[in-house]
Design an enzyme around this catalytic site. Structure first.
Site, PDB file in Angstrom:
ATOM      1  N   GLY A 257       1.178  -1.206   0.224  1.00  0.00           N
ATOM      2  CA  GLY A 257      -0.311  -0.393   0.373  1.00  0.00           C
ATOM      3  C   GLY A 257       0.925   1.019  -0.382  1.00  0.00           C
ATOM      4  CB  CYS A 260       5.695   5.607  -3.665  1.00  0.00           C
ATOM      5  SG  CYS A 260       6.223   7.134  -3.218  1.00  0.00           S
ATOM      6  CE  LYS A 263       1.984   8.524  -6.363  1.00  0.00           C
ATOM      7  NZ  LYS A 263       2.708   9.285  -6.913  1.00  0.00           N
TER       8      LYS A 263
HETATM    9  C1  UDX Z   1       8.087   3.135  -1.625  1.00  0.00           C
HETATM   10  C2  UDX Z   1       9.653   2.575  -2.098  1.00  0.00           C
HETATM   11  O1  UDX Z   1      10.192   2.083  -1.346  1.00  0.00           O
HETATM   12  C3  UDX Z   1      10.707   4.170  -2.073  1.00  0.00           C
HETATM   13  O2  UDX Z   1      11.806   3.766  -2.990  1.00  0.00           O
HETATM   14  C4  UDX Z   1       9.706   5.248  -2.866  1.00  0.00           C
HETATM   15  O3  UDX Z   1      10.554   6.454  -2.497  1.00  0.00           O
HETATM   16  C5  UDX Z   1       9.166   5.199  -2.602  1.00  0.00           C
HETATM   17  O4  UDX Z   1       7.817   4.390  -2.338  1.00  0.00           O
HETATM   18  P1  UDX Z   1       7.396   3.747   1.170  1.00  0.00           P
HETATM   19  O5  UDX Z   1       5.950   3.574   0.478  1.00  0.00           O
HETATM   20  O6  UDX Z   1       7.382   4.411   1.605  1.00  0.00           O
HETATM   21  O7  UDX Z   1       8.305   3.311  -0.177  1.00  0.00           O
HETATM   22  O8  UDX Z   1       7.686   2.356   1.526  1.00  0.00           O
HETATM   23  P2  UDX Z   1       7.915   1.050   1.671  1.00  0.00           P
HETATM   24  O9  UDX Z   1       8.830   0.344   2.535  1.00  0.00           O
HETATM   25  O10 UDX Z   1       8.476   0.142   0.403  1.00  0.00           O
HETATM   26  O11 UDX Z   1       6.673  -0.452   1.466  1.00  0.00           O
HETATM   27  C6  UDX Z   1       5.944  -0.165   1.117  1.00  0.00           C
HETATM   28  C7  UDX Z   1       4.492  -0.970   1.041  1.00  0.00           C
HETATM   29  O12 UDX Z   1       5.450  -2.815   0.411  1.00  0.00           O
HETATM   30  C8  UDX Z   1       3.959  -1.423   1.648  1.00  0.00           C
HETATM   31  O13 UDX Z   1       2.712  -2.024   2.737  1.00  0.00           O
HETATM   32  C9  UDX Z   1       5.138  -2.288   2.767  1.00  0.00           C
HETATM   33  O14 UDX Z   1       4.628  -3.567   3.989  1.00  0.00           O
HETATM   34  C10 UDX Z   1       4.431  -3.668   1.968  1.00  0.00           C
HETATM   35  N1  UDX Z   1       6.272  -4.534   1.675  1.00  0.00           N
HETATM   36  C11 UDX Z   1       7.200  -4.212   1.085  1.00  0.00           C
HETATM   37  C12 UDX Z   1       5.620  -6.003   1.623  1.00  0.00           C
HETATM   38  O15 UDX Z   1       4.570  -6.090   1.885  1.00  0.00           O
HETATM   39  N2  UDX Z   1       6.767  -6.789   1.923  1.00  0.00           N
HETATM   40  C13 UDX Z   1       7.931  -6.731   1.573  1.00  0.00           C
HETATM   41  O16 UDX Z   1       8.392  -7.505   1.421  1.00  0.00           O
HETATM   42  C14 UDX Z   1       8.060  -4.658   1.830  1.00  0.00           C
END
Ligand code: UDX
Length: 429
Positions: A257, A260, A263
């Protein structure tokens, strides 16, 4: 240097504070008086570890200046960053109205030579529009170059991601702009990718979509593991040890979710479609992500039979730990689906309940995890907050109507939980 950020969301505010801390004079332009007044007092609009202290420190030393005015901040700046939002429109495209509006205001206030760079993620091709707007609106004697510096910071670790990134991407056609931007980033020790604007923009989209793809892949492997009786965490650990694959972003869960990934995956599908390339791989990444959310609800139905009037305690609402951000959080879809089935929802999240209350109605928000679990027929963990890892499950078990748990983030050991008397269901095991 003197620089200006237009926009004080995650990207704008964090990067502005970091550049101010490096010793630059940094203006941050907003358009809501109340928010700017708060920022001047160090009250920041989101929860991000370390950010409040960094903002306060640099406001105090007068290196970080919050303002509603484009003048004199823009005219004094060597570099101006556009860091306003690009929300998704109904058709899946990025809504560029804010970016284009800001470009015009910047253009009108330019003086001398200025580099204008976008931090906002914009589709390839937008640069031409922004460039044209800057050229058309600038005073005749002002000179402007245009660049893209995509941002890769993650919420929850935004400051260290900014001061210690894996790479810095600078996209511009102008050597002069490139030199100035390289100089600005000198205090950061990271490899540089120097390229043109279109390539820089695509790097950002392609990176985020690839990470989303990794998560959907992990969720698909988790699903398959459940069907054939394998342990998905071991499978994913096993594949992650291959350096070509890597072990990061392979944690199965309720789906990705945030502001980023959803979208940017949508936008890249849309960019590809506009260029007559059906990027069906990414459409499947989205499908699997939606299924991962629905799968939690399917598991709840399986554990409870009829969900109507059952009490379900939700632990964690934010889209991930260490943030209060609820944008596109899996909890929203999951709670809506459970409520449609007639479930009564109680919930607890350490940081996001105020924000959650604006998007999730008829939820009984509780003061802690124990209260959310009290009297429940089932608890579902949706965010991997550290405080959920150390809960006293004996007392939780005694307070629940039936001790059942869906561990949406695989925080607990399945056999320990069943020894404690819980009916346990993780993701992929
Ligand atoms: C992301 C990108 O990592 C970052 O480089 C960019 O600039 C913005 O988008 P962010 O949205 O802050 O960052 O979170 P991130 O830690 O990447 O996690 C995104 C989603 O993926 C979360 O919902 C997280 O729970 C999920 N996720 C992440 C998983 O379900 N499994 C994983 O192994 C890693």
């Amino acid at each position: 240097m003197t620089i200006t950020f237009v926009g004080h969301g995650y990207v704008g505010l964090v990067t502005a504070a970091v550049f101010a801390d490096f010793g630059n004079t940094v203006y941050v332009i907003g358009h809501t008086k109340e928010k700017i007044e708060n920022l001047k007092r160090g009250v920041i609009p989101m929860y991000e570890p370390g950010l409040e202290e960094l903002v306060k420190k640099n406001v105090k030393s007068k290196r970080l200046i919050f303002t509603l005015d484009y003048n004199p901040s823009i005219s004094q700046s060597d570099i101006v960053f556009i860091a306003v939002g690009t929300p998704t429109t109904k058709t899946g495209d990025a809504d560029l109205s804010m970016v284009l509006d800001v470009a015009k205001k910047i253009g009108q206030n330019l003086e001398g030579y200025t580099v204008v760079a976008t931090k906002s993620t914009v589709p390839a091709g937008t640069n031409k529009k922004i460039k044209r707007i800057l050229e058309e609106s600038r005073p005749q004697d002002a000179e402007v170059d245009y660049a893209s510096i995509p941002e890769f910071l993650r919420e929850g670790s935004a400051i260290s991601d900014t001061t210690n990134p894996d790479r810095i991407v600078i996209g511009t056609e102008s050597k002069k702009a490139q030199e100035l931007l390289v100089k600005l980033h000198e205090p950061i020790n990271a490899p540089l990718v120097l390229t043109n604007f279109e390539t820089a923009e695509l790097i950002k989209y392609a990176a985020n979509a690839f990470l989303a793809l990794k998560i959907s892949y992990a969720n698909a492997i988790a699903k398959l593991s459940e069907l054939i009786g394998a342990d998905a965490l071991k499978v994913l650990e096993g594949i992650g040890m291959d350096k070509r694959i890597g072990n990061m972003f392979l944690s199965p869960g309720p789906g990705y979710g945030g502001s980023c990934f959803p979208k940017d995956v949508k936008a890249l599908i849309s960019i590809a479609k506009d260029n007559d390339y059906p990027f069906s791989l990414l459409e499947e990444v989205e499908n699997i992500n939606n299924q991962s959310r629905r799968d939690i609800v399917r598991k709840a139905r399986k554990m409870l039979g009829d969900i109507r009037d059952k009490k379900i305690g939700i632990l964690g609402l934010a889209f991930k730990a260490n943030t209060d951000d609820m944008r596109d959080a899996p909890a929203i879809d999951i709670i809506n689906l459970l409520q449609n089935d007639g479930a009564k929802i109680s919930a607890y999240d350490p940081k996001s309940m105020d924000v959650a209350a604006t998007v999730l109605k008829n939820v009984d928000y509780k003061k802690n995890a124990y209260e959310a679990a009290e009297g429940a027929d089932l608890i579902i963990v949706l965010t991997e907050w550290n405080e959920f890892k150390e809960l006293d499950f004996s007392s939780i078990k005694n307070s629940m109507r039936t001790p059942k748990i869906i561990d949406g983030r695989n925080l607990y050991d399945p056999s320990e939980m069943s020894d404690l008397g819980f009916t346990y269901q993780g993701i992929g095991r």
